[in-house]
Design an enzyme around this catalytic site. Structure first.
Site, mmCIF file in Angstrom:
data_model
loop_
_atom_site.group_PDB
_atom_site.id
_atom_site.type_symbol
_atom_site.label_atom_id
_atom_site.label_comp_id
_atom_site.label_asym_id
_atom_site.label_seq_id
_atom_site.Cartn_x
_atom_site.Cartn_y
_atom_site.Cartn_z
ATOM 1 N N GLY A 167 -24.173 1.898 0.005
ATOM 2 C CA GLY A 167 -24.229 1.463 -1.378
ATOM 3 C C GLY A 167 -23.188 0.418 -1.707
ATOM 4 O O GLY A 167 -23.398 -0.425 -2.580
ATOM 5 N N GLU A 221 -27.250 3.746 6.693
ATOM 6 C CA GLU A 221 -28.114 4.853 6.259
ATOM 7 C C GLU A 221 -28.980 5.416 7.383
ATOM 8 O O GLU A 221 -29.293 6.609 7.399
ATOM 9 C CB GLU A 221 -29.001 4.404 5.095
ATOM 10 C CG GLU A 221 -28.271 4.158 3.787
ATOM 11 C CD GLU A 221 -27.715 2.750 3.657
ATOM 12 O OE1 GLU A 221 -27.263 2.396 2.554
ATOM 13 O OE2 GLU A 221 -27.736 1.990 4.663
ATOM 14 N N GLU A 227 -24.691 -2.768 -0.623
ATOM 15 C CA GLU A 227 -25.773 -3.089 -1.554
ATOM 16 C C GLU A 227 -25.227 -3.612 -2.879
ATOM 17 O O GLU A 227 -25.815 -4.503 -3.492
ATOM 18 C CB GLU A 227 -26.637 -1.847 -1.779
ATOM 19 C CG GLU A 227 -27.474 -1.489 -0.559
ATOM 20 C CD GLU A 227 -28.170 -0.156 -0.683
ATOM 21 O OE1 GLU A 227 -29.413 -0.123 -0.614
ATOM 22 O OE2 GLU A 227 -27.461 0.868 -0.854
ATOM 23 N N ALA A 268 -22.446 5.891 -0.709
ATOM 24 C CA ALA A 268 -22.780 6.985 -1.611
ATOM 25 C C ALA A 268 -21.881 8.191 -1.348
ATOM 26 O O ALA A 268 -21.209 8.282 -0.318
ATOM 27 C CB ALA A 268 -24.240 7.375 -1.430
#
Length: 255
Positions: A106, A129, A109, A61
Site C-alpha cells: 500500500g 502482496e 500504491e 497494509a
C-alpha cells in the site's frame, strides 16, 4: 491522528504518522481520504506533498488487521480501500510523494497516486502482496502498469521483489533520487514552485493527461480541447499573455 495536513505558503503536506512503519490500517486509510478531500477543497492548498517522515514512507497494509478479515469483510472494505487512494490521485493540484525508506504494498500504491516521486537513496519500493497469496488491491495492478509499462509491472507484481532507489529510477517508478536527508526539502521545493503557477491551468493539465491515459485518443483530445478553450475565460490566461507581450516569457505572476 495517523495522518495530518499541514499547510504553509501554498503547499499542503499530507503526513503519515503511525509509528513505527506507517502501516496503513483502516483508520489511516479513512483519514487519508478525508484529508485528501480537504486538500482538494482548500484554496490555500495549491500543491501537495505526501510524506511518511524521515525513516519510512509506508511499509504497507496492517497485516494483523487484514488477517482478521474474511471474504465478506474484504468485499465490504475493498472499495473503501481503493477510494482512499483514489482521493489522493484525484487531488486536482500537483502532488509529489517524498519517499524515504520502505514504500511497500500500500505504501508503493500511495506513491503511485502522486504526479511526481522524489525518493531517498535509502528507499525500497515494491508490491509484495503475491508473497501473501494476494495481489495489490489499492490500485497497484493498474497505476503501476500505466506508469512503467505492463511487462515491468508484472515483474514486480509476480515476484513481489523490492527494488532499491537506483533501480526504481531506471524503471521510471521514481523520478528523482536524492540523499535521504534531503527528500522532504526537495519535494517541498518542487511543490512550492508549482504552487506559484496558474492553479486552473495546472488542474486542466493534470486532468487532461490523467483522463487521456484512461481513455481513447479522440476522447482525450476532446478533454484537452475543452480545457484549452475554457482557459481563455480565465484571469490567469490574460495575465500570462499580457506579461509575455510586455515583459517576455516566464515572468508572469499568478495569484
Amino acid at each position: 491522528m495517523t495522518v495530518t495536513l499541514e499547510v504553509a505558503d501554498g503547499v499542503g503536506t499530507l503526513r503519515l504518522d503511525r509509528p513505527p512503519m506507517n502501516a496503513l490500517d483502516v483508520a489511516t486509510q479513512d483519514r487519508l481520504k478525508e484529508l485528501a478531500e480537504e486538500a482538494t477543497r482548500r484554496a490555500d492548498v495549491r500543491a501537495v506533498v505526501v510524506y511518511g517522515g524521515e525513516k519510512v514512507f509506508a511499509a504497507g497494509a496492517d497485516i494483523k488487521e487484514m488477517r482478521a478479515m474474511d471474504h465478506t469483510a474484504m468485499i465490504l472494505r475493498a472499495r473503501a480501500l481503493q477510494d482512499s487512494f483514489t482521493a489522493v490521485a484525484r487531488i486536482p493540484k500537483p502532488v509529489v510523494a517524498a519517499v524515504t525508506g520502505y514504500a511497500l504494498g500500500g505504501g508503493c500504491e500511495l506513491a503511485l497516486c502522486a504526479d511526481f516521486r522524489v525518493a531517498g537513496d535509502n528507499a525500497k519500493l515494491g508490491q509484495p502482496e503475491i508473497l501473501l497469496g494476494l495481489i495489490p488491491g489499492a490500485g497497484g495492478t493498474q497505476r503501476l502498469a500505466r506508469l512503467i509499462g505492463p511487462s515491468k509491472a508484472k515483474d514486480l507484481i509476480f515476484t513481489g521483489r523490492q527494488v532499491r532507489a537506483d533501480e526504481a529510477l531506471a524503471l521510471g517508478l521514481v523520478d528523482r533520487v536524492v540523499p535521504a536527508a534531503e527528500v522532504y526539502e526537495q519535494a517541498r521545493a518542487w511543490a512550492a514552485t508549482l504552487a506559484q503557477g496558474p492553479a486552473l491551468a495546472l488542474r486542466a493539465a493534470k486532468e487532461s493527461v490523467d483522463t487521456g491515459l484512461e481513455t481513447d485518443l479522440d476522447t482525450g483530445l476532446a478533454v484537452e480541447r475543452n480545457w484549452f478553450a475554457g482557459l481563455f475565460a480565465t484571469e490567469d490566461r490574460e495575465r500570462g499573455m499580457r506579461s509575455f507581450v510586455e515583459e517576455g516569457p516566464g515572468r508572469a505572476k499568478f495569484l
